[in-house]
Design a protein around this motif. Structure first.
Motif, PDB file in Angstrom:
ATOM      1  N   LEU A  17       0.938  -1.188  -0.076  1.00 40.33           N
ATOM      2  CA  LEU A  17      -0.068  -0.091  -0.228  1.00 40.33           C
ATOM      3  C   LEU A  17       0.796   1.365   0.098  1.00 40.33           C
ATOM      4  O   LEU A  17       2.189   1.416   0.509  1.00 40.33           O
ATOM      5  N   ASP A  18       0.418   2.210  -0.746  1.00 39.87           N
ATOM      6  CA  ASP A  18       0.845   3.542  -0.277  1.00 39.87           C
ATOM      7  C   ASP A  18      -0.207   4.678  -0.171  1.00 39.87           C
ATOM      8  O   ASP A  18      -0.994   5.046  -0.978  1.00 39.87           O
ATOM      9  N   LEU A  19      -0.440   4.706   1.109  1.00 39.20           N
ATOM     10  CA  LEU A  19      -1.616   5.488   1.617  1.00 39.20           C
ATOM     11  C   LEU A  19      -1.708   6.850   1.232  1.00 39.20           C
ATOM     12  O   LEU A  19      -2.606   7.482   1.130  1.00 39.20           O
ATOM     13  N   GLY A  20      -0.665   7.576   0.931  1.00 39.34           N
ATOM     14  CA  GLY A  20      -0.425   8.912   0.521  1.00 39.34           C
ATOM     15  C   GLY A  20      -0.909   9.037  -0.814  1.00 39.34           C
ATOM     16  O   GLY A  20      -1.450  10.120  -1.100  1.00 39.34           O
ATOM     17  N   VAL A  55      -9.269   0.007   1.801  1.00 36.22           N
ATOM     18  CA  VAL A  55     -10.186   0.665   2.534  1.00 36.22           C
ATOM     19  C   VAL A  55     -10.129   0.389   4.214  1.00 36.22           C
ATOM     20  O   VAL A  55     -10.059   1.191   4.886  1.00 36.22           O
ATOM     21  N   ASN A  56      -9.634  -0.817   4.196  1.00 35.28           N
ATOM     22  CA  ASN A  56      -9.247  -1.204   5.585  1.00 35.28           C
ATOM     23  C   ASN A  56      -8.207  -0.519   6.249  1.00 35.28           C
ATOM     24  O   ASN A  56      -8.320  -0.407   7.555  1.00 35.28           O
ATOM     25  N   ALA A  57      -7.251  -0.445   5.458  1.00 30.43           N
ATOM     26  CA  ALA A  57      -5.983   0.438   6.044  1.00 30.43           C
ATOM     27  C   ALA A  57      -6.220   1.913   6.086  1.00 30.43           C
ATOM     28  O   ALA A  57      -5.889   2.517   7.205  1.00 30.43           O
ATOM     29  N   ILE A  58      -7.123   2.553   5.549  1.00 31.18           N
ATOM     30  CA  ILE A  58      -7.402   4.030   5.660  1.00 31.18           C
ATOM     31  C   ILE A  58      -8.251   4.201   6.980  1.00 31.18           C
ATOM     32  O   ILE A  58      -8.209   5.258   7.845  1.00 31.18           O
ATOM     33  N   PHE A  59      -9.115   3.243   7.531  1.00 31.10           N
ATOM     34  CA  PHE A  59      -9.970   3.275   8.511  1.00 31.10           C
ATOM     35  C   PHE A  59      -9.032   3.096   9.741  1.00 31.10           C
ATOM     36  O   PHE A  59      -9.532   3.223  10.786  1.00 31.10           O
ATOM     37  N   GLN A  60      -7.937   2.445   9.731  1.00 32.09           N
ATOM     38  CA  GLN A  60      -7.174   2.595  10.881  1.00 32.09           C
ATOM     39  C   GLN A  60      -6.207   3.668  10.928  1.00 32.09           C
ATOM     40  O   GLN A  60      -5.423   3.602  11.950  1.00 32.09           O
ATOM     41  N   LEU A  61      -6.260   4.602  10.124  1.00 30.56           N
ATOM     42  CA  LEU A  61      -5.514   5.967  10.209  1.00 30.56           C
ATOM     43  C   LEU A  61      -6.443   6.980  11.028  1.00 30.56           C
ATOM     44  O   LEU A  61      -7.446   6.491  11.534  1.00 30.56           O
ATOM     45  N   ALA A  73      -9.955  11.154   7.156  1.00 31.13           N
ATOM     46  CA  ALA A  73      -8.796  10.552   7.558  1.00 31.13           C
ATOM     47  C   ALA A  73      -7.507  11.197   6.964  1.00 31.13           C
ATOM     48  O   ALA A  73      -7.726  11.947   6.099  1.00 31.13           O
ATOM     49  N   THR A  74      -6.611  11.335   7.957  1.00 30.40           N
ATOM     50  CA  THR A  74      -5.323  12.332   7.582  1.00 30.40           C
ATOM     51  C   THR A  74      -4.097  11.184   7.034  1.00 30.40           C
ATOM     52  O   THR A  74      -3.885  10.153   7.443  1.00 30.40           O
ATOM     53  N   LEU A  75      -4.049  11.424   5.698  1.00 28.72           N
ATOM     54  CA  LEU A  75      -3.049  10.469   4.964  1.00 28.72           C
ATOM     55  C   LEU A  75      -1.691  10.714   5.071  1.00 28.72           C
ATOM     56  O   LEU A  75      -1.358  12.085   5.308  1.00 28.72           O
ATOM     57  N   PRO A  76      -0.703   9.633   5.087  1.00 23.98           N
ATOM     58  CA  PRO A  76       0.553   9.981   5.272  1.00 23.98           C
ATOM     59  C   PRO A  76       1.144  10.666   4.175  1.00 23.98           C
ATOM     60  O   PRO A  76       0.709  10.249   2.981  1.00 23.98           O
ATOM     61  N   PRO A  77       2.493  10.991   4.250  1.00 23.19           N
ATOM     62  CA  PRO A  77       3.040  11.262   2.832  1.00 23.19           C
ATOM     63  C   PRO A  77       3.375   9.971   2.027  1.00 23.19           C
ATOM     64  O   PRO A  77       3.694   9.174   2.545  1.00 23.19           O
ATOM     65  N   PHE A  78       3.453  10.365   0.410  1.00 24.31           N
ATOM     66  CA  PHE A  78       3.314   9.079  -0.215  1.00 24.31           C
ATOM     67  C   PHE A  78       4.875   8.651  -0.199  1.00 24.31           C
ATOM     68  O   PHE A  78       5.920   9.570  -0.012  1.00 24.31           O
ATOM     69  N   THR A  79       5.223   7.553  -0.722  1.00 26.62           N
ATOM     70  CA  THR A  79       6.497   6.907  -0.503  1.00 26.62           C
ATOM     71  C   THR A  79       6.897   6.481  -1.944  1.00 26.62           C
ATOM     72  O   THR A  79       8.135   6.212  -2.350  1.00 26.62           O
ATOM     73  N   SER A  80       5.824   6.077  -2.979  1.00 26.11           N
ATOM     74  CA  SER A  80       6.232   5.568  -4.204  1.00 26.11           C
ATOM     75  C   SER A  80       6.882   7.065  -5.025  1.00 26.11           C
ATOM     76  O   SER A  80       6.563   7.987  -4.909  1.00 26.11           O
TER      77      SER A  80
END
Length: 307
Positions: A17-20, A55-61, A73-80
């Motif tokens: 995943l890359d949540l950013g 979606v499951n990872a977003i609800f853990q933020l 939800a507050t997204l972290p900075p992207f890493t890709s």
């Protein structure tokens, strides 16, 4: 309505995943048998699995409640690493002054755009409209230097020096552009050319640049309402070459008129379906128009009646 499962099949290779970027990556190989049996069902299953994992990872933020938009939800900075659309820009070639300043260790000091005028007690621009560089030109009383001629005008002399400095700066700017183009052409691989003195040489580059500038000037002048007829001519500007209109005399030899009409008829298609009436009138009247044709025919009839 049936309950929708939130379980995710991680497979042999865990999903990444890359949540950013709100991106989910599934690197597991496809099942060949399921792909051949029902390709759409397999792709939908893989897409649903990756989306559910995201979606499951977003609800853990960390989630905050907004009265207008609800939970956010507050997204972290992207890493890709995202690929560039265009290549990296090439370094700009140094000008002649920049090379000299780097060699001598001279540092450029940026001048402020506004300067304080002691006489007017206010801040004025250094250049441009009501600039400080025009202070001598706008004064009503200027001291004349000793030994100056009777017709010497300090304001006109200051305006002349200012215009000469502007022309000098523009000339140096054009030289820097030509020098940069020559350096770029020299650094680039030479294309095979049969002509001697290709565009990579300095003389050819300057000639090409001059031709481009002349074409831009002509294009700008032709964009006015008068097509550049009443525009002021620049210093050193070449006179544009164009087609001059020629007018046929009102009285011509009947044999020549008959030959011109026959030449017009020979250009018309036999069936007459592709006849361009406007072009035919322009050719028959020698670019004078249908009104001139009617006036000429009436004049010829009057002359015949008199005879």
């Amino acid at each position: 309505m049936a309950d929708v499962s939130t379980e995710v099949d991680m497979g042999e290779t865990p999903l990444q995943l890359d949540l950013g970027l709100l991106a989910s990556f599934d690197y597991n190989p496809l099942n060949v048998k399921k792909y051949k049996k029902d390709r759409e069902a397999l792709l939908q299953e893989r897409a649903r699995n990756a989306t559910q994992h995201l979606v499951n990872a977003i609800f853990q933020l960390p989630i905050t409640r907004n009265p207008s938009y609800g939970p956010l939800a507050t997204l972290p900075p992207f890493t890709s690493l995202l690929p560039r659309e265009k290549p990296l820009p090439k370094p700009k070639p140094l000008t002649k002054w920049e090379k000299f300043a780097r060699k001598k260790g001279i540092t450029k000091k940026r001048k402020d755009r506004m300067v304080y005028d002691e006489e007017r007690k206010e801040w004025v621009p250094r250049w441009g409209y009501q600039g400080a560089n025009k202070s001598l030109e706008n004064q009503w009383l200027v001291e004349v230097p000793t030994g100056a001629e009777d017709e010497f005008r300090p304001d006109k002399e200051a305006a002349k020096k200012r215009k000469e400095a502007r022309k000098k700066n523009e000339m140096q700017h054009q030289r820097n552009l030509a020098r940069a183009e020559g350096a770029t052409a020299a650094a680039a691989p030479a294309a095979p050319s049969k002509k001697a003195g290709a565009l990579g040489s300095g003389i050819a580059a300057r000639a090409a640049r001059r031709a481009e500038l002349e074409a831009d000037v002509l294009r700008a002048k032709s964009s006015t309402a008068s097509l550049g007829r009443f525009d002021r001519t620049l210093e050193g500007e070449a006179k544009p070459r164009g087609v001059k209109r020629t007018f046929r005399p009102n009285e011509i030899d009947p044999h020549a008129e008959r030959a011109s009409n026959l030449a017009l008829l020979s250009k018309i298609d036999k069936d007459g379906a592709n006849l361009n009436v406007r072009k035919a009138i322009k050719h028959a009247s020698n670019a004078q128009g249908s009104k001139a044709m009617v006036q000429r025919s009436e004049k010829e009839r009057a002359q015949k009646r008199r005879k």
